[in-house]
Design a protein around this motif. Sequence first.
Motif, mmCIF file in Angstrom:
data_model
loop_
_atom_site.group_PDB
_atom_site.id
_atom_site.type_symbol
_atom_site.label_atom_id
_atom_site.label_comp_id
_atom_site.label_asym_id
_atom_site.label_seq_id
_atom_site.Cartn_x
_atom_site.Cartn_y
_atom_site.Cartn_z
ATOM 1 N N GLU A 33 -62.811 -4.402 17.059
ATOM 2 C CA GLU A 33 -63.373 -5.427 16.183
ATOM 3 C C GLU A 33 -62.325 -6.494 15.915
ATOM 4 O O GLU A 33 -61.131 -6.206 15.875
ATOM 5 N N VAL A 34 -62.804 -7.700 15.718
ATOM 6 C CA VAL A 34 -61.935 -8.821 15.381
ATOM 7 C C VAL A 34 -62.428 -9.413 14.076
ATOM 8 O O VAL A 34 -63.632 -9.539 13.866
ATOM 9 N N GLU A 35 -61.495 -9.736 13.210
ATOM 10 C CA GLU A 35 -61.850 -10.406 11.967
ATOM 11 C C GLU A 35 -61.301 -11.826 12.005
ATOM 12 O O GLU A 35 -60.139 -12.038 12.339
ATOM 13 N N ASP A 43 -65.343 -15.086 5.721
ATOM 14 C CA ASP A 43 -64.741 -14.207 6.722
ATOM 15 C C ASP A 43 -65.827 -13.630 7.623
ATOM 16 O O ASP A 43 -66.941 -13.345 7.182
ATOM 17 N N MET A 44 -65.486 -13.457 8.881
ATOM 18 C CA MET A 44 -66.455 -12.979 9.860
ATOM 19 C C MET A 44 -65.839 -11.838 10.661
ATOM 20 O O MET A 44 -64.664 -11.885 11.020
ATOM 21 N N GLN A 45 -66.631 -10.805 10.935
ATOM 22 C CA GLN A 45 -66.187 -9.675 11.736
ATOM 23 C C GLN A 45 -67.045 -9.613 12.989
ATOM 24 O O GLN A 45 -68.272 -9.681 12.919
ATOM 25 N N LEU A 46 -66.385 -9.470 14.146
ATOM 26 C CA LEU A 46 -67.068 -9.455 15.435
ATOM 27 C C LEU A 46 -66.695 -8.186 16.182
ATOM 28 O O LEU A 46 -65.509 -7.885 16.354
ATOM 29 N N THR A 47 -67.699 -7.411 16.603
ATOM 30 C CA THR A 47 -67.439 -6.226 17.421
ATOM 31 C C THR A 47 -67.429 -6.652 18.876
ATOM 32 O O THR A 47 -68.403 -7.201 19.389
#
Length: 91
Positions: A33-35, A43-47
Amino acid sequence: MVVDANKTLPAHEKMRLETAYFDTNVNIELTTEVEYHSQYQKDMQLTIDETELPHHASEQYHFAEAVDMLNTYASKMDTIYHQNDSFIHKI
């Protein structure tokens, strides 16, 4: 696990990471995951990836193999992130 087991073994029976293996079923679940943090946006979290790697006890899956696989996976995910998901690119 090897360190803990070695504490109870005599010197001539100690395990090494290169020879130790799992003697039970192992299921390794990896998620990358990237934040993203920004001053102006939420803030955004991407798997980026979810991977499951099952190993049966009869396969004698060595600890060293698991470590090598994790290092390879981490390198692959770093490359994928910088190619596909990062707005900051390596030069």
